[in-house]
Design an enzyme around this catalytic site. Structure first.
Site, PDB file in Angstrom:
ATOM      1  N   LYS A  81       1.055  14.532   0.870  1.00  0.00           N
ATOM      2  CA  LYS A  81      -0.441  14.875   0.371  1.00  0.00           C
ATOM      3  C   LYS A  81      -0.453  16.186   0.152  1.00  0.00           C
ATOM      4  CE  LYS A  81      -2.324  11.099   3.105  1.00  0.00           C
ATOM      5  NZ  LYS A  81      -3.045  10.031   2.170  1.00  0.00           N
ATOM      6  N   LYS A 100     -14.594   8.331  -3.712  1.00  0.00           N
ATOM      7  CA  LYS A 100     -15.713   8.879  -3.000  1.00  0.00           C
ATOM      8  C   LYS A 100     -16.435  10.183  -3.638  1.00  0.00           C
ATOM      9  CE  LYS A 100     -13.849   6.241   0.740  1.00  0.00           C
ATOM     10  NZ  LYS A 100     -12.957   6.240   1.679  1.00  0.00           N
ATOM     11  N   THR A 136      -8.265   6.915  -2.087  1.00  0.00           N
ATOM     12  CA  THR A 136      -9.733   6.347  -2.244  1.00  0.00           C
ATOM     13  C   THR A 136     -10.795   7.173  -1.837  1.00  0.00           C
ATOM     14  OG1 THR A 136      -9.459   5.487  -0.003  1.00  0.00           O
ATOM     15  CG2 THR A 136      -9.544   3.789  -1.636  1.00  0.00           C
ATOM     16  N   LYS A 169      -8.353  14.331   4.267  1.00  0.00           N
ATOM     17  CA  LYS A 169      -7.565  13.090   4.489  1.00  0.00           C
ATOM     18  C   LYS A 169      -6.602  13.335   5.517  1.00  0.00           C
ATOM     19  CE  LYS A 169      -6.206  14.018   0.050  1.00  0.00           C
ATOM     20  NZ  LYS A 169      -6.247  12.862  -0.777  1.00  0.00           N
ATOM     21  N   ARG A 170      -5.608  12.251   5.702  1.00  0.00           N
ATOM     22  CA  ARG A 170      -4.699  12.298   6.766  1.00  0.00           C
ATOM     23  C   ARG A 170      -3.840  13.657   6.197  1.00  0.00           C
ATOM     24  NH1 ARG A 170      -4.188   8.579  11.022  1.00  0.00           N
ATOM     25  NH2 ARG A 170      -2.218   9.694  11.611  1.00  0.00           N
ATOM     26  N   HIS A 212       0.749  -1.315   0.076  1.00  0.00           N
ATOM     27  CA  HIS A 212      -0.005  -0.008  -0.007  1.00  0.00           C
ATOM     28  C   HIS A 212       0.737   1.340   0.044  1.00  0.00           C
ATOM     29  CE1 HIS A 212      -4.090  -1.727   0.826  1.00  0.00           C
ATOM     30  NE2 HIS A 212      -3.416  -2.798   1.379  1.00  0.00           N
TER      31      HIS A 212
HETATM   32  C1  NBG Z   1      -2.457   3.855   2.031  1.00  0.00           C
HETATM   33  C2  NBG Z   1      -2.271   4.584   0.773  1.00  0.00           C
HETATM   34  C3  NBG Z   1      -3.287   5.130   0.180  1.00  0.00           C
HETATM   35  C4  NBG Z   1      -4.282   4.106  -0.439  1.00  0.00           C
HETATM   36  C5  NBG Z   1      -4.419   3.135   0.760  1.00  0.00           C
HETATM   37  C6  NBG Z   1      -5.294   1.866   0.496  1.00  0.00           C
HETATM   38  C7  NBG Z   1      -1.120   3.346   3.902  1.00  0.00           C
HETATM   39  C8  NBG Z   1       0.119   2.292   4.102  1.00  0.00           C
HETATM   40  N1  NBG Z   1      -1.420   3.052   2.478  1.00  0.00           N
HETATM   41  O1  NBG Z   1      -2.919   5.862  -1.188  1.00  0.00           O
HETATM   42  O2  NBG Z   1      -1.393   5.881   1.215  1.00  0.00           O
HETATM   43  O3  NBG Z   1      -5.365   4.444  -0.948  1.00  0.00           O
HETATM   44  O4  NBG Z   1      -3.374   2.659   1.451  1.00  0.00           O
HETATM   45  O5  NBG Z   1      -4.784   1.137  -0.528  1.00  0.00           O
HETATM   46  O6  NBG Z   1      -1.866   3.568   4.702  1.00  0.00           O
END
Ligand code: NBG
Length: 823
Positions: free
Chosen positions: A549, A655, A651, A543-544, A356
């Site tokens: 980001k 949405k 994601t 988002k976080r 991920h």
């Molecule tokens: C996160 C990514 C996102 C991705 C999500 C789900 C982790 C390690 N990765 O870009 O930063 O959409 O995983 O795949 O949290």
């Protein structure tokens, strides 16, 4: 199920008496919610039993999705929708003078995840059940989820998330299925002439106790299980002596130390906390989960181990459950007496891995010493896997270099990503671009050695939660236009293209958006105390908070707009509300300071009468699945502006798109696929590309001072970080200043500033053309079917888990899309 609303009312009364010992009418609002949830979950449990029986008689393959995080969101509405009883329950409650919507609001949202990774896991278990697969979640029941966030003087303040305070009605504690998990000590091998025995000396044994949450699929036919493990002391380890001596503290401390294992979710997104307790968490849920799988297998198939990979798939969500392979081998060899080769064959054919992230700080590594002392026998197995891997290398020239990049043990560390690739049959990235980056850089050597393991599985989100539930008015309009088949088969959303030029449809879609904006405006008024104009453009980044980001790029541009409005009061931009939300890890000072900057800019801008009719800045505290469901439907611009190459997928972008927001983004993660699907004219892409970033990095040819000296706007914005302009709430922003100037702006914020400003301004200008905007908005929804997690799960099911497809037939449209997106 309920015969009618009166039957429902009767059963609700009975449930209240059973579980709360009270008449329903005498219950507090919270208790009433609890009783309702208990009644509904008991319906699900009945269906669950039928599914278990069916799966067992039909030898249905079972998928186990191991994830440290499941960010579920509220469940009541989901349950009712999927069981098809929302209206019946609504009417039943109405007869009793109650409003179902109030019940939805009473549910606590369990924050058992940090962000995208945990929410993806939740979307995936929803889709698995909705598609009729036997796919179960395996995770951790943290006593405290991700902290709740409030903002004081612009600063993020964290408080524990006591999500269990009122009990969690959806779970059932299954003490009879608890598993013993051992840590530390020594392992002695004893051969009795026939078999090797492994005796654990001086190990600490704890009990992993499962709590099961039934997961109801859409249509109510399949109910799977999310099993969350909680650490508890074994009763025999309770220190009775200490207790009898009156040393209650010692007796209780032992208990507390064990409970601490699952007491808290590490609040890091895309970062490795590297703590012993974290390794304990990881091993605990893996050990308990694998033991359960093996136990259930034996019950059904005896010791016909060869069948294991045909009837069981174990999926590891990122590297956190990387110990699945050595743990499964341990059980098969030490307990079941299999030889290494057979155990290896079974483990590697059952286990698969999703990567991920490419951020190096998130690829978990454990110091060998720590690992070995905590998990001595598992370490032995990891070491042997590594030894055999090294031996499998033919003597080729690059051996040393390849080992340096791919071996499991290196430099005194256990590298879990390498373990995950070696000890499984499949590795996938989460968006087309991300998978390419894995193949060409992060896991490049693995890709040359074992290309057949690699594939891409673009992420998806459950459109039933994030469109149907979150946006009821728009969903009703969609259903009126194309029927309700899209709830099962999101590819049917493409039918909306026929309405892109239908003025009456567009007008009604715009009315839905306005309704959603009003709903969010009210939430903001109630929770933040800011009045926002529902006719202004809602430009949103939620988002976080993370440097990559680039919330910083967004707020820099807002600061620049503010400067320009101050200098030239005759400027007439499209009135806009700039919305932010998200949490930063406690220890991540830079990200926390960006939150402080956003709030400080909001403080100055919103109180400035000269500009605040033209722009407002809002930070919505405590971003969660529930308030996200209010935010996405109200958004008009979706900010997806990460440094190219760094966001694996994203994601939130999906949405927003489903809900008709236009994406303003870099060519990063799944934005690339969004762009391909909607077409260039229906998205705004800007900024440096992955290759360009890569080149600048390699050449070392970027200097943030050049950007600073070359653009007056940048100079002004950067100077304002330290000159007091935004210091009113809580001081200046030296840390951010140093990060962009002294540390040379590692995420290319200044480098992308001009392109971003131009793109954003153009998009805001387009907003004046309401007809064009409405058309593009509907077009985005029409193209979003591909991003349903149903499609992702179909891809995993067919290509990784070896399951028969369950997709509704007749979706040529999606197939074409899929081919197109893949090419
Ligand atoms: C996160 C990514 C996102 C991705 C999500 C789900 C982790 C390690 N990765 O870009 O930063 O959409 O995983 O795949 O949290």
């Amino acid at each position: 199920m309920f015969k009618n609303k009166y039957d429902f009312i009767d059963q609700l009364h009975e449930t209240a008496l059973d579980v709360l010992g009270k008449d329903f009418e005498e219950c507090s609002p919270q208790n009433k919610f609890y009783a309702l949830a208990k009644l509904i979950v008991s319906e699900a449990s009945d269906i669950r039993m039928k599914c278990v029986r069916k799966a067992s008689t039909q030898h249905q393959k079972q998928v186990y999705y191991f994830s440290m995080e499941f960010l579920l969101g509220r469940l009541l509405e989901n349950y009712l929708m999927n069981l098809g009883i929302t209206e019946l329950v609504r009417e039943g409650l109405a007869v009793m003078g109650e409003n179902l919507d109030d019940y939805f609001d009473r549910e606590k949202d369990p924050g058992l995840g940090n962000g995208g990774l945990g929410r993806l896991a939740a979307c995936f278990i929803d889709s698995m059940a909705s598609l009729g697969y036997a796919g179960h979640g395996n995770g951790i029941r943290y006593r405290f989820g991700l902290f709740t966030q409030s903002i004081e003087k612009g600063v993020q303040v964290e408080k524990p998330d006591n999500w269990l305070a009122n009990g969690y009605p959806w779970e059932v504690r299954k003490i009879e299925n608890a598993v013993r998990v051992r840590f530390g000590g020594k392992v002695e091998r004893n051969y009795d002439g026939k078999k090797m025995h492994y005796d654990y000396k001086e190990a600490q044994t704890i009990l992993a106790v499962p709590y099961d949450v039934p997961i109801v699929g859409y249509g109510g036919e399949t109910v799977n299980t999310l099993r969350l493990w909680s650490a508890e002391p074994c009763e025999e380890n309770f220190d009775m002596d200490a207790f009898n001596r009156g040393d209650y503290a010692a007796a209780l401390k032992y208990r507390a130390d064990i409970q601490a294992i699952t007491s808290i979710l590490y609040p890091n997104d895309n970062a490795d906390p590297g703590k012993v307790l974290r390794l304990k968490q990881e091993y605990m849920f893996v050990c308990a989960g694998i033991a359960t799988i093996v136990y259930d297998f034996k019950k059904q198939y005896g010791s016909d181990w060869k069948r294991f990979p045909d009837v069981i798939a174990i999926h590891t969500n990122d590297t956190h459950p990387a110990l699945c392979a050595p743990e499964l081998m341990r059980l098969l060899m030490d307990e079941e007496g299999l030889e290494w080769d057979d155990a290896w064959d079974i483990a590697t054919r059952s286990i698969s891995y999703t990567n991920h992230t490419i951020l190096p700080e998130a690829l978990e590594k454990w110091p060998i010493e720590l690992f070995r002392s905590l998990l001595p026998r598992v370490y032995d197995i990891v070491e042997e896997i590594d030894r055999r891997y090294r031996e499998s290398f033919p003597s080729i020239e690059r051996r040393q270099e390849l080992l340096k990049n791919t071996a499991i043990l290196w430099d005194g560390q256990v590298r879990t990503a390498n373990l995950s690739v070696i000890a499984g049959h499949s590795v996938n990235g989460v968006a087309a671009l991300h998978t390419e980056i894995l193949k060409t850089s992060v896991l490049k050597d693995f890709y040359t050695l074992m290309p057949e393991k690699f594939s891409n599985k673009t992420n998806g989100v459950t459109h039933r939660r994030f469109l149907a539930q979150a946006n009821p008015s728009y969903s009703a309009l969609i259903t009126e236009a194309i029927g309700d088949g899209w709830l099962r088969d999101a590819s049917l959303l493409s039918g909306l293209t026929a309405f892109e030029n239908d003025p009456s449809f567009l007008e009604r879609a715009a009315a839905c958006k306005r309704e959603n904006k009003l709903r969010l405006a009210k939430y903001i008024r109630d929770n933040v105390g800011i009045e926002v104009d529902p006719d202004s453009l809602f430009d949103v980044q939620v988002k976080r908070f993370h440097a990559y980001k680039r919330q910083l790029l967004n707020i820099f541009q807002v600061m620049d707009l503010y400067d320009r409005l101050k200098k030239d009061p005759s400027l007439d931009p499209v009135p806009a509300t700039f919305l932010f939300a998200g949490k930063a890890a406690q220890g991540y000072d830079f990200a926390r300071d960006v939150i402080r900057l956003v709030n400080s800019v909001a403080d100055i801008v919103n109180s400035d009468e000269a500009v605040n009719k033209k722009m407002k800045v809002v930070f919505v505290p405590d971003f969660s699945v529930s308030n996200a469901q209010l935010i996405y439907p109200a958004a008009e611009i979706s900010e997806q502006i990460s440094t190219a190459g760094m966001e694996a997928s994203g994601t939130g972008n999906m949405k927003f798109m489903m809900n008709g927001a236009l994406t303003l983004g870099t060519l990063d993660g799944a934005n690339v696929e969004i762009a391909r699907l909607v077409g260039d004219e229906n998205i705004k892409i800007f900024g440096l590309r992955t290759e360009e970033i890569e080149k600048l990095r390699q050449e070392g040819s970027y200097y943030s001072w050049d950007a600073y000296n070359g653009d007056k706007r940048i100079k002004q914005v950067v100077d304002q970080l330290t000159d007091g302009t935004f210091a009113r709430l809580s001081g200046n922003f030296q840390l951010i200043h140093d990060n962009v100037m002294r540390n040379n702006d590692g995420f290319f914020v200044l480098k992308d500033f001009a392109a971003y400003t131009e793109a954003r301004t153009a998009l805001h200008e387009l907003y004046r053309d309401k007809a064009a905007w409405g058309r593009i908005s509907v077009h985005n929804t029409a193209c979003s079917g591909y991003f349903s997690s149903d499609r992702s799960i179909e891809d995993y099911a067919r290509e990784i888990w070896g399951l028969q497809s369950r997709r509704p037939t007749g979706d040529a449209e999606t197939k074409e899309n899929r081919e197109e997106v893949r090419s």
